[in-house]
Motif scaffolding. Structure first.
Motif, PDB file in Angstrom:
ATOM      1  N   VAL A   8      15.103  28.044 -10.570  1.00 21.30           N
ATOM      2  CA  VAL A   8      16.521  28.407 -10.516  1.00 21.30           C
ATOM      3  C   VAL A   8      16.835  28.852  -9.089  1.00 21.30           C
ATOM      4  O   VAL A   8      16.105  29.663  -8.510  1.00 21.30           O
ATOM      5  CB  VAL A   8      16.868  29.536 -11.511  1.00 21.30           C
ATOM      6  CG1 VAL A   8      18.232  30.152 -11.185  1.00 21.30           C
ATOM      7  CG2 VAL A   8      16.886  28.998 -12.932  1.00 21.30           C
ATOM      8  N   LEU A   9      17.911  28.314  -8.512  1.00 18.04           N
ATOM      9  CA  LEU A   9      18.345  28.660  -7.165  1.00 18.04           C
ATOM     10  C   LEU A   9      19.444  29.712  -7.232  1.00 18.04           C
ATOM     11  O   LEU A   9      20.402  29.570  -7.994  1.00 18.04           O
ATOM     12  CB  LEU A   9      18.883  27.430  -6.442  1.00 18.04           C
ATOM     13  CG  LEU A   9      17.965  26.216  -6.310  1.00 18.04           C
ATOM     14  CD1 LEU A   9      18.698  25.080  -5.613  1.00 18.04           C
ATOM     15  CD2 LEU A   9      16.700  26.586  -5.551  1.00 18.04           C
ATOM     16  N   VAL A  10      19.308  30.758  -6.410  1.00 22.43           N
ATOM     17  CA  VAL A  10      20.341  31.796  -6.337  1.00 22.43           C
ATOM     18  C   VAL A  10      20.747  31.940  -4.870  1.00 22.43           C
ATOM     19  O   VAL A  10      19.970  32.417  -4.044  1.00 22.43           O
ATOM     20  CB  VAL A  10      19.842  33.143  -6.880  1.00 22.43           C
ATOM     21  CG1 VAL A  10      21.011  34.122  -6.978  1.00 22.43           C
ATOM     22  CG2 VAL A  10      19.155  32.979  -8.226  1.00 22.43           C
ATOM     23  N   GLU A  11      21.954  31.503  -4.569  1.00 20.83           N
ATOM     24  CA  GLU A  11      22.442  31.471  -3.184  1.00 20.83           C
ATOM     25  C   GLU A  11      23.959  31.512  -3.215  1.00 20.83           C
ATOM     26  O   GLU A  11      24.588  30.706  -3.897  1.00 20.83           O
ATOM     27  CB  GLU A  11      21.935  30.194  -2.494  1.00 20.83           C
ATOM     28  CG  GLU A  11      22.573  29.864  -1.180  1.00 20.83           C
ATOM     29  CD  GLU A  11      22.304  30.895  -0.094  1.00 20.83           C
ATOM     30  OE1 GLU A  11      23.298  31.437   0.427  1.00 20.83           O
ATOM     31  OE2 GLU A  11      21.117  31.151   0.208  1.00 20.83           O
ATOM     32  N   ASN A  12      24.557  32.458  -2.479  1.00 27.22           N
ATOM     33  CA  ASN A  12      26.006  32.609  -2.544  1.00 27.22           C
ATOM     34  C   ASN A  12      26.766  31.625  -1.666  1.00 27.22           C
ATOM     35  O   ASN A  12      27.982  31.485  -1.806  1.00 27.22           O
ATOM     36  CB  ASN A  12      26.423  34.049  -2.203  1.00 27.22           C
ATOM     37  CG  ASN A  12      26.016  34.470  -0.800  1.00 27.22           C
ATOM     38  OD1 ASN A  12      24.873  34.267  -0.409  1.00 27.22           O
ATOM     39  ND2 ASN A  12      26.915  35.078  -0.063  1.00 27.22           N
ATOM     40  N   HIS A  13      26.081  30.931  -0.761  1.00 26.55           N
ATOM     41  CA  HIS A  13      26.724  29.914   0.051  1.00 26.55           C
ATOM     42  C   HIS A  13      26.516  28.546  -0.599  1.00 26.55           C
ATOM     43  O   HIS A  13      25.385  28.059  -0.692  1.00 26.55           O
ATOM     44  CB  HIS A  13      26.160  29.912   1.472  1.00 26.55           C
ATOM     45  CG  HIS A  13      26.526  31.143   2.249  1.00 26.55           C
ATOM     46  ND1 HIS A  13      25.648  32.185   2.439  1.00 26.55           N
ATOM     47  CD2 HIS A  13      27.696  31.504   2.848  1.00 26.55           C
ATOM     48  CE1 HIS A  13      26.252  33.132   3.154  1.00 26.55           C
ATOM     49  NE2 HIS A  13      27.484  32.750   3.403  1.00 26.55           N
ATOM     50  N   GLN A  14      27.610  27.939  -1.033  1.00 24.59           N
ATOM     51  CA  GLN A  14      27.509  26.693  -1.790  1.00 24.59           C
ATOM     52  C   GLN A  14      26.835  25.585  -1.002  1.00 24.59           C
ATOM     53  O   GLN A  14      26.008  24.845  -1.546  1.00 24.59           O
ATOM     54  CB  GLN A  14      28.899  26.229  -2.239  1.00 24.59           C
ATOM     55  CG  GLN A  14      28.851  24.975  -3.106  1.00 24.59           C
ATOM     56  CD  GLN A  14      30.230  24.500  -3.512  1.00 24.59           C
ATOM     57  OE1 GLN A  14      31.233  24.935  -2.957  1.00 24.59           O
ATOM     58  NE2 GLN A  14      30.297  23.615  -4.485  1.00 24.59           N
ATOM     59  N   MET A  15      27.158  25.455   0.280  1.00 20.53           N
ATOM     60  CA  MET A  15      26.571  24.380   1.078  1.00 20.53           C
ATOM     61  C   MET A  15      25.055  24.529   1.166  1.00 20.53           C
ATOM     62  O   MET A  15      24.322  23.538   1.100  1.00 20.53           O
ATOM     63  CB  MET A  15      27.192  24.362   2.472  1.00 20.53           C
ATOM     64  CG  MET A  15      28.634  23.889   2.498  1.00 20.53           C
ATOM     65  SD  MET A  15      29.316  23.822   4.177  1.00 20.53           S
ATOM     66  CE  MET A  15      28.262  22.572   4.916  1.00 20.53           C
ATOM     67  N   VAL A  16      24.596  25.764   1.318  1.00 23.49           N
ATOM     68  CA  VAL A  16      23.157  26.009   1.385  1.00 23.49           C
ATOM     69  C   VAL A  16      22.516  25.682   0.042  1.00 23.49           C
ATOM     70  O   VAL A  16      21.453  25.045  -0.016  1.00 23.49           O
ATOM     71  CB  VAL A  16      22.871  27.472   1.777  1.00 23.49           C
ATOM     72  CG1 VAL A  16      21.363  27.757   1.749  1.00 23.49           C
ATOM     73  CG2 VAL A  16      23.436  27.771   3.155  1.00 23.49           C
TER      74      VAL A  16
END
Length: 216
Positions: A8-16
């Motif tokens: 599961v990926l958790v990242e607040n920047h959508q592009m990243v």
């Protein structure tokens, strides 16, 4: 490496986040089963999907990946958490390890290195990358409960930093300028270092730091 690791990926920047997902899709042994942009969403997804590994940024806008790590492992004890971050910071690294993370990786690593790290963490290893290139010694310190050089002697993170500057030959005036603090503050840290290392002067502190292998 064998088997497929569910991530599961958790990242607040959508592009990243999209870039990470597309990059990991190139590796058949990794399957991204979910993604989130903040801690509450990540907790809901992880509880629902029970991933093998959660890959999270340390700072998630208004929420914290460190708090997420602690909360996640409370509810999903079998998950392995890796911090994938731009922050090459001993304090964040220390906090992440205290929260239960099993990896702390910097975003400059390659796709191959990331995938290898995911598999290693899934297999039970502790994996750390630093720009200083001291990964092996850093992992050894963390596994022994010493989250920064000198931690086992009771040095705080700031005292460890002051000691590292003593080791490279800085006097109190230079250390104060480097850390942007007053010289009296530096002298207070130096006195604490002497007391904790059980030495009486700068030369003895330097000798003990090198003898104990606190700095490479």
């Amino acid at each position: 490496m064998s088997g497929t690791v569910r991530v599961v990926l958790v990242e607040n920047h959508q592009m990243v986040r999209v870039g990470l997902k597309e990059m990991l899709a190139e590796y058949p042994t990794i399957r991204v089963v979910g993604e989130a942009e903040d801690a509450p969403e990540a907790l809901r997804i992880a509880e629902s999907l029970a991933p093998d590994v959660v890959l999270s940024e340390v700072r998630l806008g208004s929420t914290s990946g460190l708090e997420l790590c602690h909360d996640l492992l409370t509810w999903c004890a079998d998950a392995r958490v890796i911090m994938l971050t731009v922050h090459d910071d001993e304090q964040y690294l220390s906090q992440a390890m205290h929260a239960g993370a099993r990896g702390y990786l910097l975003k400059h690593i390659s796709g191959e290195e990331l995938v290898a790290a995911i598999h290693r963490v899934h297999a039970g290893e502790l994996v750390v990358t630093t720009t200083a290139g001291h990964e092996a010694s850093t992992v050894t310190r963390i596994e022994s409960g010493e989250y920064w050089p000198g931690g086992r002697f009771g040095l705080t993170l700031r005292e460890s930093e002051v000691l590292s500057l003593i080791v490279i030959g800085m006097n109190n005036h230079a250390i104060a300028g480097h850390l942007i603090v007053g010289e009296e503050t530096v002298r207070t840290h130096v006195r604490a270092i002497y007391r904790k290392l059980e030495v009486n002067d700068r030369t003895s502190a330097l000798a003990k730091a090198l003898r104990e292998g606190l700095f490479q």
